[in-house]
Design a protein around this motif. Structure first.
Motif, mmCIF file in Angstrom:
data_model
loop_
_atom_site.group_PDB
_atom_site.id
_atom_site.type_symbol
_atom_site.label_atom_id
_atom_site.label_comp_id
_atom_site.label_asym_id
_atom_site.label_seq_id
_atom_site.Cartn_x
_atom_site.Cartn_y
_atom_site.Cartn_z
ATOM 1 N N ALA A 86 0.701 -1.366 0.096
ATOM 2 C CA ALA A 86 -0.115 0.013 -0.010
ATOM 3 C C ALA A 86 0.702 1.194 -0.032
ATOM 4 O O ALA A 86 0.454 2.146 -0.796
ATOM 5 N N SER A 89 2.227 1.786 -3.351
ATOM 6 C CA SER A 89 1.359 2.152 -4.288
ATOM 7 C C SER A 89 1.052 3.732 -4.214
ATOM 8 O O SER A 89 0.514 4.233 -5.113
ATOM 9 N N SER A 161 -8.990 -0.615 3.504
ATOM 10 C CA SER A 161 -9.480 -0.399 2.117
ATOM 11 C C SER A 161 -8.510 0.439 1.631
ATOM 12 O O SER A 161 -7.917 1.340 2.253
ATOM 13 N N GLU A 162 -8.471 0.691 0.253
ATOM 14 C CA GLU A 162 -7.932 1.427 -0.509
ATOM 15 C C GLU A 162 -8.494 2.840 -0.253
ATOM 16 O O GLU A 162 -7.696 3.874 -0.286
ATOM 17 N N HIS A 163 -9.770 3.031 -0.155
ATOM 18 C CA HIS A 163 -10.510 4.230 -0.074
ATOM 19 C C HIS A 163 -9.923 4.708 1.337
ATOM 20 O O HIS A 163 -9.642 5.993 1.367
ATOM 21 N N LYS A 166 -6.200 5.895 0.786
ATOM 22 C CA LYS A 166 -6.233 7.256 0.216
ATOM 23 C C LYS A 166 -6.824 8.359 0.849
ATOM 24 O O LYS A 166 -6.054 9.450 0.822
#
Length: 297
Positions: A86, A89, A161-163, A166
């Motif tokens: 993560a 990314s 989660s990616e959300h 971010k």
């Protein structure tokens, strides 16, 4: 009943301490006296690293994470692998140090092929997280032109989660604070919890911080590391005129338990807090949360 006792103690603090508390403080004091008055301060000496990939960053690497993980043997825990991916990314370069019980053990279970690391070291578990962070920080190229330095460890599982991740990164990038943590703890004095810390350029170019953080002692117990470094680092940063702030805040009464990740996790999740403590994974509540995010470790 315990809540009533905590409320009473907050209003009427006792002038006395338990024998166990006194003996704990006395042991810490004697440890420091011995170190300071010795001809060679063993606590100021860092252990020898086993280098598997020398730390190296590219000019484009403006954000760097020093990630510390503990494992009895040299391996990368599944949730650590997930966390590093993560970070990568988000274009954060990662140098990983694994604190182990035996630095000379075989590396057959160590697989880093998919992690794109910028450094990998095996290290005796001396000084715990802060000892490892300090040792790697001292090895950073003095010419490194960083916008942010991240310190992370394996005591948290996530991002969920990616959300959420971010959202956290946006909060970090938009924060005007010089030092950012995810959560603050008012006990025994206000400090940012050290499982995830971010230092902005304003601090990284400060010679006082550089000198201090390169020379942390390898304290012998986790309790001492928490007392002397985690709790007091925020105060030190603030005393130098910098601003330290948490990204996620929940109002708590003075008598409430202050480990927000455990006791206020529902409220934090509503704020899109992206982590849970590793200690919760074995609990029914922790398993339920991970399952709701389609995660398993």
């Amino acid at each position: 009943m315990s809540a009533l006792n905590r409320r009473r103690k907050a209003k009427l603090p006792s002038r006395y301490v338990s024998r166990a508390k006194f003996e704990d403080v006395e042991a810490k004091y004697q440890c420091l006296v011995s170190a300071i008055t010795s001809l060679e301060n063993s606590l100021a000496k860092q252990p020898e690293l086993r280098c598997l990939q020398p730390m190296s960053f590219q000019p484009k690497d403006k954000e760097v994470c020093l990630f510390v993980s503990y494992s009895p043997i040299a391996l990368i825990k599944p949730h650590v692998r997930h966390h590093i991916k993560a970070l990568r990314s988000a274009n954060i370069a990662v140098a990983l140090v694994i604190n182990v019980d035996d630095v000379n053990a075989d590396l057959t279970q160590l697989d880093v092929a998919d992690l794109d690391l910028s450094g990998l070291y095996i290290r005796p578990n001396v000084g715990f997280d802060f000892g490892a962070w300090s040792q790697l920080y001292a090895m950073l190229d003095a010419r490194a032109d960083l916008d942010r330095l991240y310190l992370a460890n394996d005591s948290m599982i996530g991002p969920l989660s990616e959300h959420m991740f971010k959202g956290m990164m946006e909060k970090i990038h938009h924060s005007s604070a010089d030092m950012v943590g995810l959560l603050g703890n008012p006990i025994p004095q206000f400090h940012l919890q050290s499982f995830f810390l971010v230092f902005n350029r304003s601090i990284l170019v400060d010679e006082r911080f550089q000198t201090f953080f390169k020379s942390l002692w390898c304290l012998p117990t986790k309790d001492m590391v928490i007392d002397f470094y985690e709790v007091r680092l925020t105060q030190l940063i603030q005393s130098c005129g910098f601003v330290a702030a948490p990204l996620y805040e929940i109002k708590t009464a003075a008598y409430q338990k202050t480990n927000l990740v455990i006791f206020n996790l529902d409220e934090l999740l509503e704020l899109d807090f992206p982590y849970v403590k590793t200690s919760m994974v074995t609990s029914a509540a922790g398993k339920k949360i991970l399952k709701s995010f389609n995660l398993s470790f």
